[in-house]
Design an enzyme around this catalytic site. Sequence first.
Site, PDB file in Angstrom:
ATOM      1  N   CYS A   5      -7.100  10.915  39.202  1.00  0.00           N
ATOM      2  CA  CYS A   5      -8.521  11.302  39.222  1.00  0.00           C
ATOM      3  C   CYS A   5      -8.595  12.814  39.090  1.00  0.00           C
ATOM      4  O   CYS A   5      -8.101  13.554  39.953  1.00  0.00           O
ATOM      5  CB  CYS A   5      -9.202  10.850  40.505  1.00  0.00           C
ATOM      6  SG  CYS A   5     -10.875  11.507  40.669  1.00  0.00           S
ATOM      7  N   CYS A   8     -10.304  14.556  42.080  1.00  0.00           N
ATOM      8  CA  CYS A   8      -9.444  14.616  43.262  1.00  0.00           C
ATOM      9  C   CYS A   8      -8.428  15.753  43.105  1.00  0.00           C
ATOM     10  O   CYS A   8      -8.112  16.459  44.072  1.00  0.00           O
ATOM     11  CB  CYS A   8      -8.721  13.288  43.473  1.00  0.00           C
ATOM     12  SG  CYS A   8      -9.729  11.998  44.257  1.00  0.00           S
ATOM     13  N   ASN A  86     -24.863  10.325  36.268  1.00  0.00           N
ATOM     14  CA  ASN A  86     -24.501   9.282  35.315  1.00  0.00           C
ATOM     15  C   ASN A  86     -23.693   8.240  36.077  1.00  0.00           C
ATOM     16  O   ASN A  86     -22.730   8.585  36.771  1.00  0.00           O
ATOM     17  CB  ASN A  86     -23.680   9.869  34.173  1.00  0.00           C
ATOM     18  CG  ASN A  86     -24.465  10.897  33.379  1.00  0.00           C
ATOM     19  OD1 ASN A  86     -25.677  10.790  33.260  1.00  0.00           O
ATOM     20  ND2 ASN A  86     -23.781  11.899  32.855  1.00  0.00           N
ATOM     21  N   THR A  94     -18.058   9.573  32.648  1.00  0.00           N
ATOM     22  CA  THR A  94     -16.688   9.676  32.114  1.00  0.00           C
ATOM     23  C   THR A  94     -15.670   9.967  33.201  1.00  0.00           C
ATOM     24  O   THR A  94     -14.484   9.702  33.016  1.00  0.00           O
ATOM     25  CB  THR A  94     -16.606  10.776  31.039  1.00  0.00           C
ATOM     26  OG1 THR A  94     -16.998  12.025  31.616  1.00  0.00           O
ATOM     27  CG2 THR A  94     -17.487  10.441  29.847  1.00  0.00           C
ATOM     28  N   HIS A  97     -15.363   9.712  39.782  1.00  0.00           N
ATOM     29  CA  HIS A  97     -15.393  10.292  41.125  1.00  0.00           C
ATOM     30  C   HIS A  97     -16.822  10.814  41.243  1.00  0.00           C
ATOM     31  O   HIS A  97     -17.261  11.613  40.396  1.00  0.00           O
ATOM     32  CB  HIS A  97     -14.353  11.412  41.220  1.00  0.00           C
ATOM     33  CG  HIS A  97     -14.278  12.116  42.541  1.00  0.00           C
ATOM     34  ND1 HIS A  97     -13.095  12.316  43.226  1.00  0.00           N
ATOM     35  CD2 HIS A  97     -15.246  12.700  43.308  1.00  0.00           C
ATOM     36  CE1 HIS A  97     -13.320  12.985  44.340  1.00  0.00           C
ATOM     37  NE2 HIS A  97     -14.629  13.237  44.414  1.00  0.00           N
ATOM     38  N   HIS A  99     -20.278  12.447  41.379  1.00  0.00           N
ATOM     39  CA  HIS A  99     -20.634  13.855  41.162  1.00  0.00           C
ATOM     40  C   HIS A  99     -22.087  13.971  40.762  1.00  0.00           C
ATOM     41  O   HIS A  99     -22.602  13.141  40.019  1.00  0.00           O
ATOM     42  CB  HIS A  99     -19.744  14.513  40.107  1.00  0.00           C
ATOM     43  CG  HIS A  99     -19.717  13.807  38.785  1.00  0.00           C
ATOM     44  ND1 HIS A  99     -18.923  12.712  38.563  1.00  0.00           N
ATOM     45  CD2 HIS A  99     -20.393  14.030  37.638  1.00  0.00           C
ATOM     46  CE1 HIS A  99     -19.093  12.292  37.313  1.00  0.00           C
ATOM     47  NE2 HIS A  99     -19.998  13.077  36.720  1.00  0.00           N
TER      48      HIS A  99
END
Length: 114
Positions: A5, A8, A86, A94, A97, A99
Amino acid sequence: MAADCVFCKIVDGQIPAEVIAESEHTIAFRDISPKAPVHVLVIPREHEPDIASLAEASPLVAAELLAQSRAIASQEGYEDYNLVFNTGANAGQTVFHAHAHVLAGVDVSKLFLA
Ligand code: 5GP
Ligand code: ZN
């Protein structure tokens, strides 16, 4: 931390980012491909795949992320801003994680909501 990720890895310091603010449970950094004069991503330190999952798993962290979004816009010199989440690949997500896109300096609502 989730394997592979990218966000991360930014939280962990393995990938560099232009970090502009941090709070106990969130971190904010400039988007690598800005779409507005201010384009900052605010993310939780913990890994959740999207904002709804974060709200279910850690509602206080989701609330902290929302509060941080306004603080960041203000820090960047804007009282008014757009927040975009999104959610899902078919909606343009895309990076899986959670956001918030904090967008300021242009009214992006004109692009798709007006
Ligand atoms: P999404 O399309 O998932 O809503 O948004 C992901 C955002 O992350 C995109 O706007 C993209 O430009 C940004 N992004 C992807 N990888 C990186 C990176 O390594 N660093 C930074 N700063 N932004 C990234
Ligand atoms: Zn992650």
